[in-house]
Design an enzyme around this catalytic site. Structure first.
Site, PDB file in Angstrom:
ATOM      1  CG  ASN A 262     -10.120  27.856  26.379  1.00 45.64           C
ATOM      2  OD1 ASN A 262      -9.604  28.083  27.448  1.00 45.64           O
ATOM      3  ND2 ASN A 262      -9.425  27.606  25.280  1.00 45.64           N
ATOM      4  CD  GLU A 295      -8.449  19.315  26.400  1.00 44.55           C
ATOM      5  OE1 GLU A 295      -8.997  19.992  27.293  1.00 44.55           O
ATOM      6  OE2 GLU A 295      -7.353  18.737  26.573  1.00 44.55           O
TER       7      GLU A 295
HETATM    8  N1  B3K Z   1      -6.783  21.914  31.417  1.00 45.95           N
HETATM    9  C1  B3K Z   1      -5.709  21.975  30.460  1.00 45.95           C
HETATM   10  C2  B3K Z   1      -4.363  22.081  31.053  1.00 45.95           C
HETATM   11  C3  B3K Z   1      -3.977  23.433  31.488  1.00 45.95           C
HETATM   12  C4  B3K Z   1      -2.526  23.479  31.895  1.00 45.95           C
HETATM   13  C5  B3K Z   1      -2.141  24.786  32.451  1.00 45.95           C
HETATM   14  N2  B3K Z   1      -0.711  24.890  32.677  1.00 45.95           N
HETATM   15  C6  B3K Z   1      -5.751  20.825  29.514  1.00 45.95           C
HETATM   16  C7  B3K Z   1      -6.440  19.614  30.008  1.00 45.95           C
HETATM   17  O1  B3K Z   1      -6.053  18.967  30.943  1.00 45.95           O
HETATM   18  O2  B3K Z   1      -7.452  19.308  29.452  1.00 45.95           O
HETATM   19 ZN    ZN Z   2      -7.887  18.004  31.309  1.00 42.14          ZN
END
Ligand code: B3K
Ligand code: ZN
Length: 865
Positions: A262, A295
Site C-alpha cells: 500500500n 514491497e
Molecule cells: N501485492 C501483494 C499480494 C496481494 C495478494 C492478494 N491476494 C504482495 C506482494 O506481492 O507484494
Molecule cells: Zn509483490
C-alpha cells in the site's frame, strides 16, 4: 453456484473515471461507518449507468451532487447508479463489520488493531467503488477512532489531526499520487513505534516508521535497517527515489500472505518483520530483508506504474520479484540466491504447469483473482524478466527500465507496454520472445551429441518441446536463451564452428538447431543452462563421469551444483526400481573427493550436500508410487550418511561459525554445518551431537537445525517438548514447532495434528498457524499425506471444509497439493479425486476453492475421454 469467468480479451476501458476520493472512516468493531465522497467524470459519449462494485456492505444513504438520490439498484455485487450527469459528486454512506470479517480482506481486526487488505478486490468490502486497477484517484482519508487507538494511519502524508467532542480523535491523510483502490490502506491501533530517517539521493529527508506489537521493538531493528538498504539500492541500481515525506510499515499477526505494498503504508505479516538472534533463523532474516525490499520496490514497479487490469499482474509482480532477487543477491550471495529460486521453480512452478491450474504468466481467464497470485505469475514472471536482463545486458535492461518509467509514470499499463519499452532499448527483435507472456507450460530442452572419429567432429543438436498443458493444447517453439559451455575432461573450453554460441549463450528459437565442434578428444561434455538461463527442464543424458566432469571443471557454479543434483536423482531412480540395488562403490569415493575438494568453499559445498526434495524428484517422474519414492530417497540418504560420515564429520568439526552474527560468511558456515548434521543424524552414533548442538545453541538457526536433524533420532520428542516449554510465549517460533510436528512421517500423525489444533496458541482464524500446521502437512509430509488408505487426503479435505467458511483465500492455497494429482499413480489419483469431488459437492463452497477444485476434476475428464 453462479460463477463468472472473467476473460482478458474482454477488457473495456472504464465508462467513468474517479478523480478524487474523500473518505471518512469512523471506526467501530462491528459497525464502522464509511463516508465516501467521489468526483466522477463520464468518459466519452455514452449513456451507460455508473456501476460500482460492493461486497458485504450495508448501504445507509446516497447523495448525488449533495441531494438525496434514489435512482439506483443494489445487488450482491454492487450498486448501479442511473444518471445523465457527466461530471458529478457522489456521496455514499455505508456500514461494515470488521470484527466478523474472518476472510481478512477489506477492513478487519487483527488482534486489537484495525487493518486493511485491498488487493486484489478488497476495497469493495469497504465502500462502493469502481474497484479496478485502472481507476487512479487522489485520496484524502480521515480516520476517526477512540482514544484507545492512539495511532490512526492511512496513505500519504498526515495533514490534520485533532479531538472530536465524543472522546474520539481523528487524523487526516492526503496522498498526492493518484492510485488504484487496491493500494488504499488504513491501520488503527496501539503499537510500539521505531523511527528513523533516510535522506534520498536528491537530499530529501524521509521519515521511516515501523509499527510493531507492544514489547516487540527489539525485533524490528533489522527490518528498518533492511528498508534503508533497499532504498539506497534502488537509487544506485535503478535511479529510483522515494516520493513521499513518510514511509510506514505496520506488522500484524493476522494476514493472508506475506505483505502488502500500500502506498506509503505497507502492511506486513509480522513473520516478515520481526527478527532477532534468539528467535529468528538465518532464513527468517533473509526473508525479512527480501520482503521489506520487495514491497519497497513496488513503490515504482506497481504503485507509480501500475496494472491496467488484473490479468497484467505479472507486470508488477514478476518485475518486482526480479528486482528483489537482484537486491538479495547483492546483499548476500548470487549463488545461494539463484539456487533458492531454482528450487522454487522446480518444486512448485513446474508442478503448477503440470496441473489443471497451468496458466501463462499473463493469464487469460480468471474466476477468483486471488487464486492467481501464483508461482507462475510471480516466479516464472521473474524468470521472464531475468531473460530480458540476460538478453539486453545490465545496461540495456536499465535503459529499458528508464524508458518504461518515463513513458508510464502515473499510468495503469499492460505487459505489452513493458515489452515495448524494453524493445526501445535493444536491437534484438523481441516479438518472438514475447510469447513467454502468452504460452503456458514448462519447455523441455535436450541436446543430442554424435562424435565422428574420422573427421574429429562433434555434432550437436539442441531441441525444444513444450508439452500440452491443461489450458493450451498446442504449443509453439519459444525464444530461449540457453547458457552453454562445452568442455573436455581437463576443463578446456571449446567453441562451435558456426558461431551460434556468443558469450556462452545460444539462442534456441526454433524446434531444433545444430552446431558442430572440432576436437581431437572423444569426450566432450556440454554444460547446459548455466545460471538457469531460462525456466525450462533439461533432459540430460550425461552419465556419472560427465556429471562429475561438470562438477570438477564447469565454470558456472550453478551448473556444478546442478550436476550433483542430477547425480543424486539418478541414484534415487535406481533405488526406486529396486531399493536393495547396490550403488557402485566408486560413486562414494568420487563423492568423497568431490566433497574434500570443496572444503574451502562452504557455500557451494553446503548446497551440493542437499539431496533433492521429494517434491523436486516428483517433477521429473510419472506414475509415482509415493511410498516407493520416499523409501528410495530415504535409502539413498542413509547410504550417503553411512558412506560419507567420516569426511562429513571431519568438515563438521572444522567449521568455525564464530560468535553469532548475521553476515554472509557466518550464514554460509551455519548452513553447511546444519546440512551435514542432518545427514549424520541418520546414524545413531551421532545422536549426542544433535543433542549437544540443541543444548548449546545461542541462536535459532542452530536450535532449529538440531531439531530438524533430531527427526531421524530417538530424541526428537524430548527436544520438541523442551523447545515448546522454552518458546510457548512466541507464536512465530511455535509456528516452526507446529510445522516440524506436522511433517513427521509417523503413523499417528493425524492424531497429533488434531491434538495440536487444540493447542492454546493455535487458532483456525490465524493464517500463519493454519499454514504451519495443516499447510505443512499437505505440502511437505508427502509420505503421510499420500498414505494409500486415503487418510491424509481426507484429513486435509475435512479441514478445508471447515476453513473455507472462514478464510477461503487460505483454504484455496492449502488445497493445491490435492489438486496436483497428475504425477501420481492411479491408486493415489483415485483417492485424491474422491476428496476433490467431496469438496466440489459441498454446498456454499467459495469461488476460490471452486475454481481450483473444478478445474482439477475437469482436467481429468479431458484427459480420459
Ligand atoms: N501485492 C501483494 C499480494 C496481494 C495478494 C492478494 N491476494 C504482495 C506482494 O506481492 O507484494
Ligand atoms: Zn509483490
Amino acid at each position: 453456484m453462479s460463477v463468472h469467468v472473467k476473460k482478458r480479451a474482454d477488457y473495456q476501458p472504464p465508462a467513468f473515471l474517479i478523480s478524487t476520493v474523500n473518505l471518512t472512516v469512523n471506526l467501530h468493531p462491528t459497525a464502522t461507518r464509511v463516508v465516501s465522497v467521489l468526483t466522477i467524470n463520464r468518459q466519452g459519449d455514452h449513456n451507460k449507468p455508473l456501476v460500482l462494485d460492493g461486497d458485504k456492505l450495508t448501504l445507509k444513504s446516497l447523495l448525488l451532487n449533495k441531494n438525496d438520490f434514489s435512482d439506483f439498484t443494489l445487488s450482491d455485487e454492487g450498486l448501479t447508479i442511473n444518471t445523465d450527469e457527466d461530471t458529478f459528486e457522489l456521496e455514499i454512506h455505508t456500514e461494515i463489520d470488521p470484527k466478523n470479517n474472518k476472510a481478512l480482506e477489506g477492513l478487519y481486526l487483527s488482534g486489537g488493531a484495525y487493518c486493511t487488505q485491498c488487493e486484489a478486490e478488497g476495497f469493495r468490502r469497504i465502500t462502493y467503488f469502481m474497484d479496478r486497477p485502472d481507476i487512479l484517484a487522489v485520496y484524502t482519508v480521515t480516520v476517526v477512532g477512540d482514544t484507545d487507538l492512539p495511532m490512526l494511519l492511512s496513505n500519504g502524508n498526515p495533514v490534520d489531526k485533532g479531538q472530536i467532542d465524543d472522546g474520539k480523535h481523528f487524523v487526516t491523510w492526503h496522498d498526492p499520487h493518484p492510485k488504484p483502490s487496491y493500494l488504499f490502506a488504513l491501520v488503527a491501533g496501539d503499537f510500539d513505534l521505531l523511527s528513523d530517517t533516510y535522506t534520498t539521493m536528491s537530499g530529501k529527508e524521509v521519515a521511516l516508521e515501523l509499527y510493531v506489537d507492544k514489547g516487540k521493538k527489539a525485533q524490528g531493528h533489522f527490518a528498518l535497517a533492511s528498508l534503508k538498504r533497499a532504498m539506497k539500492w534502488d537509487e544506485d541500481v535503478f535511479g529510483l527515489e522515494y516520493d513521499l515525506d513518510i514511509y510506514m510499515i505496520v506488522a500484524v499477526d493476522f494476514f493472508n500472505m506475506g505483505a502488502m505494498e500500500n502506498k506509503g503504508l505497507n502492511v506486513f505479516n509480522s513473520k516478515f518483520v520481526l527478527a532477532e538472534q534468539a528467535s529468528a533463523t538465518d532464513d527468517d532474516f533473509f526473508n525479512v530483508e527480501s520482503v521489506i525490499a520487495h514491497e519497497y520496490f513496488h513503490n515504482w514497479t506497481g504503485n507509480r506504474v501500475t496494472c491496467r487490469d488484473w490479468f497484467q499482474l505479472s507486470l508488477k509482480e514478476g518485475l518486482t520479484v526480479f528486482r528483489d532477487q537482484q537486491f538479495s543477491a547483492d546483499m548476500t550471495s548470487p549463488l545461494s540466491n539463484r539456487i533458492k529460486h531454482v528450487r522454487v521453480m522446480r518444486e512448485h512452478q513446474f508442478a503448477e504447469d503440470a496441473s489443471a491450474m497451468s496458466h501463462p504468466i499473463r493469464p487469460d481467464e480468471v474466476i477468483e483473482m486471488n487464486n492467481f497470485y501464483t508461482v507462475t505469475v510471480y516466479d516464472k514472471g521473474a524468470e521472464v524478466i531475468r531473460m530480458f536482463h540476460t538478453l539486453l545486458g545490465p545496461e540495456g535492461f536499465r535503459r529499458g527500465m528508464d524508458e518504461y518509467i518515463k513513458r508510464h509514470d502515473g499510468q495503469a499499463v499492460t505487459c505489452d507496454d513493458f515489452v515495448a519499452a524494453m524493445q526501445s532499448a535493444t536491437e534484438i527483435d523481441l516479438s518472438h520472445f514475447a510469447l513467454w507472456y502468452s504460452q503456458s507450460g514448462t519447455p523441455e530442452i535436450s541436446l543430442s551429441h554424435q562424435f565422428n572419429a574420422q573427421t574429429g567432429k562433434h555434432n550437436f543438436t539442441l531441441s525444444q518441446t513444450t508439452p500440452a498443458t491443461a489450458d493450451q493444447a498446442t504449443k509453439q517453439p519459444l525464444y530461449i536463451p540457453v547458457a552453454i559451455e562445452i568442455i573436455d575432461e581437463d576443463g578446456n573450453q571449446y567453441v562451435d564452428e558456426q558461431g551460434l554460441i556468443n558469450n556462452g549463450l545460444i539462442i534456441l528459437d526454433t524446434p531444433s538447431l545444430s552446431f558442430s565442434v572440432s576436437a581431437t578428444t572423444e569426450k566432450l561434455t556440454p554444460v547446459l543452462l548455466g545460471n538457469f538461463s531460462a525456466p525450462v527442464k533439461v533432459d540430460n543424458p550425461l552419465e556419472t563421469d560427465g556429471l562429475l566432469t561438470i562438477f570438477t571443471h564447469g565454470k558456472d557454479p550453478f551448473n556444478r551444483w546442478d550436476a550433483m543434483q542430477t547425480l543424486y536423482s539418478r541414484c534415487i531412480s535406481a533405488l526406486y526400481d529396486d531399493v536393495t540395488a547396490p550403488i557402485e562403490a566408486s560413486l562414494w569415493t568420487d563423492l568423497e573427493s568431490a566433497i574434500k575438494s570443496e572444503q574451502g568453499n562452504l557455500e557451494l559445498l553446503g548446497e551440493c550436500l542437499v539431496i533433492p526434495t521429494f517434491e523436486t524428484l516428483c517433477q521429473t517422474r510419472k506414475d509415482i508410487d509415493v511410498a516407493r519414492l520416499v523409501a528410495a530417497r530415504n535409502q539413498f540418504c542413509l547410504l550417503f550418511a553411512q558412506q560419507l560420515s567420516k569426511v562429513l564429520n571431519h568438515i563438521f568439526l572444522h567449521i568455525d561459525t564464530g560468535d553469532y552474527a548475521y553476515n554472509q560468511s557466518a550464514v554460509i558456515a551455519r548452513r553447511c554445518k546444519n546440512v551435514i548434521l542432518a545427514h549424520l543424524a541418520r546414524l545413531p552414533e551421532f545422536e549426542h551431537v544433535v543433542v549437544s548442538q540443541f543444548d548449546n545453541a545461542d541462536n535459532m538457526t542452530d536450535s532449529l537445525g538440531a531439531l530438524k536433524a533430531a527427526q531421524y533420532t530417538r530424541v526428537f520428542e524430548t527436544l520438541m517438548a523442551r523447545f515448546e516449554t522454552q518458546w510457548c510465549h512466541d507464536a512465530l517460533v511455535l509456528d516452526k514447532w507446529f510445522a516440524l510436528h506436522a511433517t513427521q512421517p509417523k503413523d499417528d500423525i493425524l492424531a497429533t495434528i488434531t491434538m495440536l489444533s487444540e493447542h492454546p496458541q493455535f487458532s483456525l482464524g490465524n493464517p500463519n498457524r493454519v499454514r504451519s500446521l495443516v499447510g505443512s502437512f499437505a505440502f511437505y509430509n508427502s509420505e503421510k499425506f499420500h498414505a494409500l488408505d486415503g487418510s491424509g487426503y481426507k484429513f486435509v479435505t475435512d479441514y478445508l471444509l471447515k476453513l473455507d467458511g472462514i478464510n477461503p483465500q487460505v483454504a484455496a492455497r492449502i488445497v493445491t497439493p490435492l489438486t496436483q494429482w497428475q504425477g501420481f499413480n492411479a491408486d493415489h489419483q483415485q483417492l485424491m479425486k474422491a476428496q476433490l469431488a467431496r469438496l466440489l459437492n459441498h454446498k456454499g463452497l467459495s469461488k476460490d476453492l471452486f475454481e481450483k477444485v473444478s478445474k482439477s476434476l475437469a482436467y481429468d475428464e479431458q484427459h480420459n475421454h
